[in-house]
Design an enzyme around this catalytic site. Structure first.
Site, PDB file in Angstrom:
ATOM      1  N   ARG A 130      28.615  24.975  -3.766  1.00  0.00           N
ATOM      2  CA  ARG A 130      29.851  25.333  -3.073  1.00  0.00           C
ATOM      3  C   ARG A 130      30.518  24.076  -2.549  1.00  0.00           C
ATOM      4  NH1 ARG A 130      26.910  28.891   1.673  1.00  0.00           N
ATOM      5  NH2 ARG A 130      25.725  27.230   2.673  1.00  0.00           N
ATOM      6  N   ARG A 163      33.751  28.392   7.736  1.00  0.00           N
ATOM      7  CA  ARG A 163      32.833  28.969   8.708  1.00  0.00           C
ATOM      8  C   ARG A 163      32.942  28.259  10.058  1.00  0.00           C
ATOM      9  NH1 ARG A 163      28.240  31.892   6.903  1.00  0.00           N
ATOM     10  NH2 ARG A 163      28.357  32.406   4.693  1.00  0.00           N
ATOM     11  N   GLU A 180      20.624  27.913  21.692  1.00  0.00           N
ATOM     12  CA  GLU A 180      20.873  27.345  20.366  1.00  0.00           C
ATOM     13  C   GLU A 180      20.043  26.071  20.218  1.00  0.00           C
ATOM     14  OE1 GLU A 180      21.674  26.038  16.876  1.00  0.00           O
ATOM     15  OE2 GLU A 180      22.421  28.029  17.452  1.00  0.00           O
ATOM     16  N   ALA A 221      28.219  38.389   7.009  1.00  0.00           N
ATOM     17  CA  ALA A 221      28.760  38.126   8.343  1.00  0.00           C
ATOM     18  C   ALA A 221      29.336  39.399   8.960  1.00  0.00           C
ATOM     19  CB  ALA A 221      29.829  37.047   8.273  1.00  0.00           C
ATOM     20  N   GLY A 263      34.467  34.943   4.209  1.00  0.00           N
ATOM     21  CA  GLY A 263      35.459  36.001   4.317  1.00  0.00           C
ATOM     22  C   GLY A 263      34.960  37.128   5.192  1.00  0.00           C
ATOM     23  N   ASP A 310      21.556  38.270   9.803  1.00  0.00           N
ATOM     24  CA  ASP A 310      20.643  37.813   8.753  1.00  0.00           C
ATOM     25  C   ASP A 310      19.187  37.843   9.193  1.00  0.00           C
ATOM     26  OD1 ASP A 310      22.674  37.440   6.963  1.00  0.00           O
ATOM     27  OD2 ASP A 310      22.692  35.250   7.083  1.00  0.00           O
TER      28      ASP A 310
END
Length: 476
Positions: free
Chosen positions: A201, A118, A43, A357, A56, A344
């Site tokens: 958002r 998330r 990462e 997701a 969701g 993605d």
């Protein structure tokens, strides 16, 4: 018994490198961990987290989580909000421009399509990853085949460090470097395209949202999770409670009158166009000018300073495949057949069907199963033939077969999603020339059809199909 006659313990069959620690990467890591397949997750950031507000997980995604690892599913249910009583849940659409009345409902299921923040999901799942399996601050820049022909991939990172793996899975998001290594920097598919939509958002404190809209539209603890979509010309608003009713997640999606995203570019060669640009509440309110006063007031609850998030996807230039080819000259890095992309990085779509997701979770499940199948075959090979050069060659061949099988099983379904998502958003914004914006029956029929294509998918059969496809590719 003399030690010279004792059998040596079997070598770990393969080592998998996972690039990127978002939802897809972490779920793949946990799927491999559950199947005792060694891996390292790389990462680039200093911690495993996710950008964005709410998310969701559709019913198919929840079923896939349980097959990845029952503990992964248990943690999901712990983080996600639930309602007592086993009542049916619904998506509810309202005429946000006109009457603000509910115009359609779509049954989801009992205790289904749960969501939350998330970061809460990623952090809870990341806590399950065993120590020493994650390396932070590791930004991939290149790959090559290891000299000597042993079939391993050498990864080079931004700090100059090099690491090896038998197979590399890029879960590095919509601007995937792994995809660019597979397809080549000149391929149009190596970069996503702007959809002509952007969004605002935010998480609105539940007390403020309830005071404005009432509990029937925000949270009613014993009845429903209250997922609402408010539709109008060239925009729509999505709301649902998160963080166990502390906040109402508010997503405003806007059709951009400018087809070119003005978010700017990063510095230096190869840097990607930023997804964000400065925005503000005034721009958000302009998008709902003339709408029902309650919806304008809801948008008015957003902070004054906002980030404008561009919605990119892979619809215009889809990846021709999710794994690379061996030969040089094809635009890739020359070790492509041992590289693949998922989530993605492979098939990014907009958020309008709430399934990006979930499709990444499906990808992770298939990859975990297929890499387990590789390990099973290699263990048999070790018993039969020892650990010589033939096994090394066979290891690379089996890893390639697993990635081909993954592609063959996942490609059609995942390539459908970006286009289906664009089509639904056009319906929401009254931009489908064949359907009037206020023809709610047709809008809902078309929307429901696409949702159920996603939700009703048999993920158990998907796993079985992947195993069969692997055997087919190995035997070809």
């Amino acid at each position: 018994m003399p030690s010279s006659t004792m059998p040596s313990p079997p070598k770990p069959p393969i080592h998998v490198a996972i690039i990127g620690g978002g939802i897809t990467g972490v779920i793949l890591a946990l799927g491999l961990q559950h199947r005792n397949i060694p891996f390292t997750l790389y990462e680039r950031l200093p911690a495993l987290t996710e950008l964005g507000a709410g998310i969701g997980f559709s019913p198919n995604a929840e079923r896939a989580l349980a097959l990845v690892d029952p503990e992964v599913h248990r943690v999901y249910k712990r983080v996600a909000p639930t309602r007592a009583g086993g009542l049916m849940e619904y998506f509810q659409w309202a005429d946000g421009h006109g009457s603000n009345e509910v115009v359609a409902r779509l049954a989801i299921g009992v205790d289904a399509f749960q969501g939350g923040r998330r970061a809460d999901f990623v952090e809870a799942w990341a806590a399950l990853v065993e120590g020493g399996r994650v390396r932070f601050g590791m930004e991939l820049v290149d790959c090559r085949m290891k000299e000597g022909g042993d079939g391993r991939v050498v990864m080079r990172f931004a700090d100059g460090e090099e690491e090896e793996a038998d197979v590399v899975i890029g879960c590095d998001g919509i601007h995937s470097l792994t995809r660019r290594l597979i397809l080549g920097p000149s391929s149009p598919s190596s970069r996503p395209s702007y959809t002509g939509k952007y969004c605002y958002r935010s998480l609105v404190p539940m007390a403020h949202a309830t005071a404005l809209l009432g509990p029937a539209r925000t949270t009613s603890r014993s009845k429903s999770l209250n997922r609402f979509l408010y539709l109008g010309p060239d925009a729509h608003v999505v709301t649902y409670p998160v963080a166990r009713d502390q906040f109402l997640n508010v997503l405003l999606v806007v059709t951009d009158p400018d087809p070119t995203w003005r978010g700017g570019k990063g510095e230096g060669e190869g840097k990607e166009r930023h997804h964000t640009a400065p925005g503000d509440k005034e721009d958000a309110l302009r998008a709902v000018e003339g709408w029902n006063p309650a919806i304008r007031a809801l948008v008015g609850l957003l902070p004054d300073a906002l980030q404008k998030w561009a919605i990119f996807d892979m619809h215009e230039h889809p990846a021709p495949r999710y794994y690379g080819l061996d030969q040089e000259g094809g635009g890739g890095c020359g070790c492509g057949s041992l590289l693949a992309v998922a989530g993605d990085a492979a098939h990014a779509a907009g958020p309008h069907l709430g399934s990006g997701a979930g499709f990444g979770v499906e990808d992770a499940l298939v990859l975990a199963e297929l890499l387990e199948a590789v390990g099973e075959k290699l263990q048999l090979l070790q018993q039969d033939e020892g650990e010589g050069g033939k096994e090394k060659k066979k290891k690379a061949d089996l890893c390639r077969a697993a990635l081909v099988a993954y592609n063959n099983v996942r490609y059609e379904r995942t390539q459908w999603l970006p286009g289906a998502t664009r089509a639904v958003c056009a319906l929401f914004h009254g931009q489908n020339e064949a359907v009037r914006r206020d023809d709610w029956d047709t809008v809902m029929q078309e929307t429901s059809k696409r949702f159920h294509t996603i939700w009703d998918y048999d993920v158990g059969e998907m796993v079985e199909e992947a195993r069969r496809e692997f055997e087919k590719v190995v035997g070809a």
